[in-house]
Design a protein around this motif. Structure first.
Motif, PDB file in Angstrom:
ATOM      1  N   PRO A 153       0.796  -1.235   0.000  1.00 47.84           N
ATOM      2  CA  PRO A 153       0.000   0.000   0.000  1.00 47.84           C
ATOM      3  C   PRO A 153       0.825   1.281   0.000  1.00 47.84           C
ATOM      4  CG  PRO A 153      -0.893  -1.583   1.576  1.00 47.84           C
ATOM      5  CD  PRO A 153       0.424  -2.128   1.117  1.00 47.84           C
ATOM      6  N   ALA A 154       2.029   1.244   0.576  1.00 42.07           N
ATOM      7  CA  ALA A 154       2.844   2.454   0.636  1.00 42.07           C
ATOM      8  C   ALA A 154       3.348   2.885  -0.736  1.00 42.07           C
ATOM      9  CB  ALA A 154       4.029   2.248   1.578  1.00 42.07           C
ATOM     10  N   SER A 155       3.175   2.035  -1.760  1.00 37.38           N
ATOM     11  CA  SER A 155       3.621   2.388  -3.109  1.00 37.38           C
ATOM     12  C   SER A 155       2.606   3.251  -3.853  1.00 37.38           C
ATOM     13  CB  SER A 155       3.892   1.121  -3.924  1.00 37.38           C
ATOM     14  OG  SER A 155       2.683   0.417  -4.191  1.00 37.38           O
ATOM     15  N   VAL A 156       1.403   3.399  -3.283  1.00 37.10           N
ATOM     16  CA  VAL A 156       0.363   4.194  -3.933  1.00 37.10           C
ATOM     17  C   VAL A 156       0.766   5.670  -3.927  1.00 37.10           C
ATOM     18  CG1 VAL A 156      -2.068   4.907  -3.777  1.00 37.10           C
ATOM     19  CG2 VAL A 156      -1.434   2.521  -3.395  1.00 37.10           C
ATOM     20  N   TYR A 157       0.200   6.417  -4.849  1.00 35.14           N
ATOM     21  CA  TYR A 157       0.514   7.818  -5.104  1.00 35.14           C
ATOM     22  C   TYR A 157       1.975   7.963  -5.533  1.00 35.14           C
ATOM     23  CZ  TYR A 157       0.051  12.889  -4.907  1.00 35.14           C
ATOM     24  OH  TYR A 157       0.009  14.220  -5.249  1.00 35.14           O
ATOM     25  N   GLY A 158       2.341   7.106  -6.479  1.00 41.25           N
ATOM     26  CA  GLY A 158       3.681   7.175  -7.043  1.00 41.25           C
ATOM     27  C   GLY A 158       3.670   6.730  -8.484  1.00 41.25           C
ATOM     28  N   PHE A 159       4.796   6.869  -9.127  1.00 39.98           N
ATOM     29  CA  PHE A 159       4.999   6.374 -10.490  1.00 39.98           C
ATOM     30  C   PHE A 159       5.798   5.083 -10.333  1.00 39.98           C
ATOM     31  CE2 PHE A 159       4.701  11.006 -10.607  1.00 39.98           C
ATOM     32  CZ  PHE A 159       3.667  11.187 -11.517  1.00 39.98           C
ATOM     33  N   ARG A 160       5.091   3.981 -10.063  1.00 41.87           N
ATOM     34  CA  ARG A 160       5.764   2.780  -9.601  1.00 41.87           C
ATOM     35  C   ARG A 160       5.417   1.510 -10.378  1.00 41.87           C
ATOM     36  NH1 ARG A 160       7.063   3.285  -4.105  1.00 41.87           N
ATOM     37  NH2 ARG A 160       8.001   1.217  -4.300  1.00 41.87           N
ATOM     38  N   SER A 161       4.323   1.496 -11.108  1.00 44.94           N
ATOM     39  CA  SER A 161       3.818   0.247 -11.657  1.00 44.94           C
ATOM     40  C   SER A 161       4.394  -0.042 -13.046  1.00 44.94           C
ATOM     41  CB  SER A 161       2.286   0.281 -11.728  1.00 44.94           C
ATOM     42  OG  SER A 161       1.850   1.030 -12.849  1.00 44.94           O
ATOM     43  N   HIS A 162       3.971  -1.185 -13.592  1.00 40.08           N
ATOM     44  CA  HIS A 162       4.320  -1.556 -14.969  1.00 40.08           C
ATOM     45  C   HIS A 162       3.221  -1.109 -15.940  1.00 40.08           C
ATOM     46  CE1 HIS A 162       6.910  -4.368 -12.663  1.00 40.08           C
ATOM     47  NE2 HIS A 162       7.740  -4.205 -13.673  1.00 40.08           N
ATOM     48  N   GLY A 163       2.550  -0.041 -15.598  1.00 40.81           N
ATOM     49  CA  GLY A 163       1.514   0.513 -16.473  1.00 40.81           C
ATOM     50  C   GLY A 163       0.119   0.435 -15.894  1.00 40.81           C
ATOM     51  N   CYS A 164      -0.129  -0.529 -15.002  1.00 38.55           N
ATOM     52  CA  CYS A 164      -1.449  -0.670 -14.400  1.00 38.55           C
ATOM     53  C   CYS A 164      -1.721   0.449 -13.389  1.00 38.55           C
ATOM     54  CB  CYS A 164      -1.581  -2.029 -13.717  1.00 38.55           C
ATOM     55  SG  CYS A 164      -1.878  -3.410 -14.846  1.00 38.55           S
ATOM     56  N   ILE A 165      -2.994   0.524 -12.990  1.00 29.88           N
ATOM     57  CA  ILE A 165      -3.433   1.496 -11.997  1.00 29.88           C
ATOM     58  C   ILE A 165      -3.551   0.766 -10.668  1.00 29.88           C
ATOM     59  CG2 ILE A 165      -5.150   3.243 -11.435  1.00 29.88           C
ATOM     60  CD1 ILE A 165      -3.715   3.573 -14.195  1.00 29.88           C
ATOM     61  N   ARG A 166      -2.743   1.143  -9.702  1.00 28.76           N
ATOM     62  CA  ARG A 166      -2.641   0.448  -8.421  1.00 28.76           C
ATOM     63  C   ARG A 166      -3.331   1.287  -7.348  1.00 28.76           C
ATOM     64  NH1 ARG A 166       3.457  -0.641  -6.759  1.00 28.76           N
ATOM     65  NH2 ARG A 166       3.412  -1.641  -8.816  1.00 28.76           N
ATOM     66  N   MET A 167      -4.196   0.640  -6.535  1.00 26.68           N
ATOM     67  CA  MET A 167      -4.948   1.353  -5.510  1.00 26.68           C
ATOM     68  C   MET A 167      -4.743   0.716  -4.137  1.00 26.68           C
ATOM     69  SD  MET A 167      -8.598   2.000  -7.495  1.00 26.68           S
ATOM     70  CE  MET A 167      -9.200   3.075  -6.194  1.00 26.68           C
ATOM     71  N   HIS A 168      -4.991   1.494  -3.103  1.00 27.46           N
ATOM     72  CA  HIS A 168      -4.986   0.960  -1.741  1.00 27.46           C
ATOM     73  C   HIS A 168      -6.053  -0.136  -1.651  1.00 27.46           C
ATOM     74  CE1 HIS A 168      -5.760   0.766   2.589  1.00 27.46           C
ATOM     75  NE2 HIS A 168      -4.546   1.270   2.760  1.00 27.46           N
ATOM     76  N   PRO A 169      -5.811  -1.221  -0.930  1.00 27.79           N
ATOM     77  CA  PRO A 169      -6.789  -2.318  -0.851  1.00 27.79           C
ATOM     78  C   PRO A 169      -8.192  -1.880  -0.444  1.00 27.79           C
ATOM     79  CG  PRO A 169      -4.702  -3.013   0.083  1.00 27.79           C
ATOM     80  CD  PRO A 169      -4.550  -1.558  -0.211  1.00 27.79           C
ATOM     81  N   ASP A 170      -8.308  -0.942   0.498  1.00 31.68           N
ATOM     82  CA  ASP A 170      -9.636  -0.479   0.915  1.00 31.68           C
ATOM     83  C   ASP A 170     -10.332   0.294  -0.207  1.00 31.68           C
ATOM     84  OD1 ASP A 170      -9.125  -1.611   3.362  1.00 31.68           O
ATOM     85  OD2 ASP A 170      -8.655   0.288   4.360  1.00 31.68           O
ATOM     86  N   ASP A 171      -9.557   1.089  -0.954  1.00 30.02           N
ATOM     87  CA  ASP A 171     -10.140   1.902  -2.022  1.00 30.02           C
ATOM     88  C   ASP A 171     -10.605   1.047  -3.200  1.00 30.02           C
ATOM     89  OD1 ASP A 171      -9.621   4.109  -0.483  1.00 30.02           O
ATOM     90  OD2 ASP A 171      -7.853   4.748  -1.612  1.00 30.02           O
ATOM     91  N   ILE A 172      -9.789   0.076  -3.607  1.00 29.42           N
ATOM     92  CA  ILE A 172     -10.185  -0.762  -4.738  1.00 29.42           C
ATOM     93  C   ILE A 172     -11.395  -1.614  -4.372  1.00 29.42           C
ATOM     94  CG2 ILE A 172      -8.550  -2.583  -4.141  1.00 29.42           C
ATOM     95  CD1 ILE A 172      -9.680  -1.606  -7.697  1.00 29.42           C
ATOM     96  N   ALA A 173     -11.508  -2.032  -3.111  1.00 27.59           N
ATOM     97  CA  ALA A 173     -12.680  -2.801  -2.689  1.00 27.59           C
ATOM     98  C   ALA A 173     -13.944  -1.954  -2.824  1.00 27.59           C
ATOM     99  CB  ALA A 173     -12.513  -3.279  -1.243  1.00 27.59           C
ATOM    100  N   GLN A 174     -13.842  -0.672  -2.482  1.00 24.46           N
ATOM    101  CA  GLN A 174     -14.992   0.224  -2.615  1.00 24.46           C
ATOM    102  C   GLN A 174     -15.322   0.471  -4.079  1.00 24.46           C
ATOM    103  OE1 GLN A 174     -15.202   4.813  -1.835  1.00 24.46           O
ATOM    104  NE2 GLN A 174     -15.535   3.806   0.131  1.00 24.46           N
ATOM    105  N   LEU A 175     -14.299   0.772  -4.891  1.00 28.92           N
ATOM    106  CA  LEU A 175     -14.530   1.024  -6.313  1.00 28.92           C
ATOM    107  C   LEU A 175     -15.094  -0.215  -6.998  1.00 28.92           C
ATOM    108  CD1 LEU A 175     -14.141   3.028  -8.705  1.00 28.92           C
ATOM    109  CD2 LEU A 175     -11.908   1.953  -9.078  1.00 28.92           C
ATOM    110  N   PHE A 176     -14.583  -1.382  -6.655  1.00 24.59           N
ATOM    111  CA  PHE A 176     -15.003  -2.645  -7.264  1.00 24.59           C
ATOM    112  C   PHE A 176     -16.515  -2.828  -7.145  1.00 24.59           C
ATOM    113  CE2 PHE A 176     -15.618  -7.241  -7.366  1.00 24.59           C
ATOM    114  CZ  PHE A 176     -14.797  -7.643  -8.416  1.00 24.59           C
ATOM    115  N   ASP A 177     -17.072  -2.468  -5.998  1.00 20.82           N
ATOM    116  CA  ASP A 177     -18.505  -2.630  -5.769  1.00 20.82           C
ATOM    117  C   ASP A 177     -19.341  -1.563  -6.465  1.00 20.82           C
ATOM    118  OD1 ASP A 177     -18.147  -4.895  -4.227  1.00 20.82           O
ATOM    119  OD2 ASP A 177     -18.114  -3.804  -2.322  1.00 20.82           O
ATOM    120  N   ARG A 178     -18.694  -0.527  -6.996  1.00 24.78           N
ATOM    121  CA  ARG A 178     -19.447   0.593  -7.576  1.00 24.78           C
ATOM    122  C   ARG A 178     -19.405   0.627  -9.097  1.00 24.78           C
ATOM    123  NH1 ARG A 178     -18.220   6.023  -4.277  1.00 24.78           N
ATOM    124  NH2 ARG A 178     -20.205   6.580  -5.250  1.00 24.78           N
ATOM    125  N   VAL A 179     -18.642  -0.266  -9.701  1.00 22.51           N
ATOM    126  CA  VAL A 179     -18.558  -0.283 -11.162  1.00 22.51           C
ATOM    127  C   VAL A 179     -18.975  -1.648 -11.690  1.00 22.51           C
ATOM    128  CG1 VAL A 179     -16.714   1.434 -11.171  1.00 22.51           C
ATOM    129  CG2 VAL A 179     -16.139  -0.998 -11.264  1.00 22.51           C
TER     130      VAL A 179
END
Length: 269
Positions: A153-179
């Protein structure tokens, strides 16, 4: 309030603010650990890019994801995006899949990167604490790109991934249920943002330009203001120049009559 195990990096990642800003706002020595129970001031104000009617908008340079419903902002989340050597693509997309506890099929390109770095080369990573996708995966129509959780989770809000969009576990769980599958979206790259509120206040935000696409000059900011119907002579250009140098990702009020505008708003006139 600081919890046990928190650090400046983890707090910045959670709220979408740089470590430098947290230390500056709280007069902290970044070399000293935080204390449980310590109270910090964290300002993480952002300018929202031009909205969608409905769907997901991701601004790569801003490292933020916005969810819109009926033209209004429903949620906003800090994210990690592609590093400069592995940029996140831009463009329109739709949600293709929604999966929980997905096995990560490691792309050959990432396997090669691990091999060059002398790390173990894995072809598959099953669900669990070692899976870098976390528990939730939202697959997009853009090739090999998804929105997912993370086991770091500490890697969020950075330019760190291999192109994907990485979210905090709590945030992606919320977004997952809304889309849902078929949800529209757009990925943009806008380091500089400006908006004027209903109260007349003018806000500006300057973010890094890691992909070196041309982060913008003071002249570009003037043009941006004109495009938004804002008179350039109403801007505090000295403050904007300072923000262009810092590019710290914090939205600030930049109208020359900031105090007067606040008084008029408070007075209702």
């Amino acid at each position: 309030m600081v919890a046990r195990g928190d650090s400046l990096v983890s707090i910045g990642a959670r709220y979408g603010v740089s470590v430098a800003l947290i230390t500056q706002q709280n007069a902290l020595d970044p070399r000293k650990p935080l204390r449980p129970g310590q109270v910090l001031q964290v300002s993480a104000r952002h300018v929202v890019p031009p909205p969608l009617d409905d769907g997901i908008l991701i601004n790569v340079a801003q490292r933020m994801l916005f969810l819109f419903r009926e033209g209004r902002l429903a949620s906003a989340y800090p994210v990690a995006v592609g590093r400069a050597s592995w940029p996140t693509p831009t463009g329109e997309f739709t949600v293709r899949t929604r999966e929980t506890d997905k096995t990560w099929i490691v792309p050959v390109s990432i396997q090669e990167e691990s091999r060059r770095a002398g790390k173990p080369v894995l072809a598959r990573v099953p669900p669990g604490p070692d899976n870098p996708l976390g528990r939730h995966w939202i697959g997009l129509s853009l090739p090999a790109i998804g929105i997912h959780g993370t086991n770091a989770p500490a890697s969020v809000y950075g330019f760190r991934s291999h192109g994907c969009i990485r979210m905090h576990p709590d945030d992606i769980a919320q977004l997952f249920d809304r889309v849902a599958v078929g949800e529209p979206g757009r990925i943009v790259y806008q380091p500089l943002l400006m908006a004027q509120g209903d109260d007349g206040r003018i806000w500006f935000e300057a973010n890094p330009d890691p992909y070196r696409k041309g982060a913008g000059t003071l002249g570009d900011v003037r043009a941006m203001a004109v495009e938004r119907g804002i008179a350039p002579d109403s801007l505090d250009l000295r403050l904007i120049e300072t923000m262009l140098r810092a590019r710290d990702g914090l939205a600030r009020e930049v109208g020359v009559d900031r105090d007067g505008g606040a008084r008029r708003t408070a007075g209702g006139g």
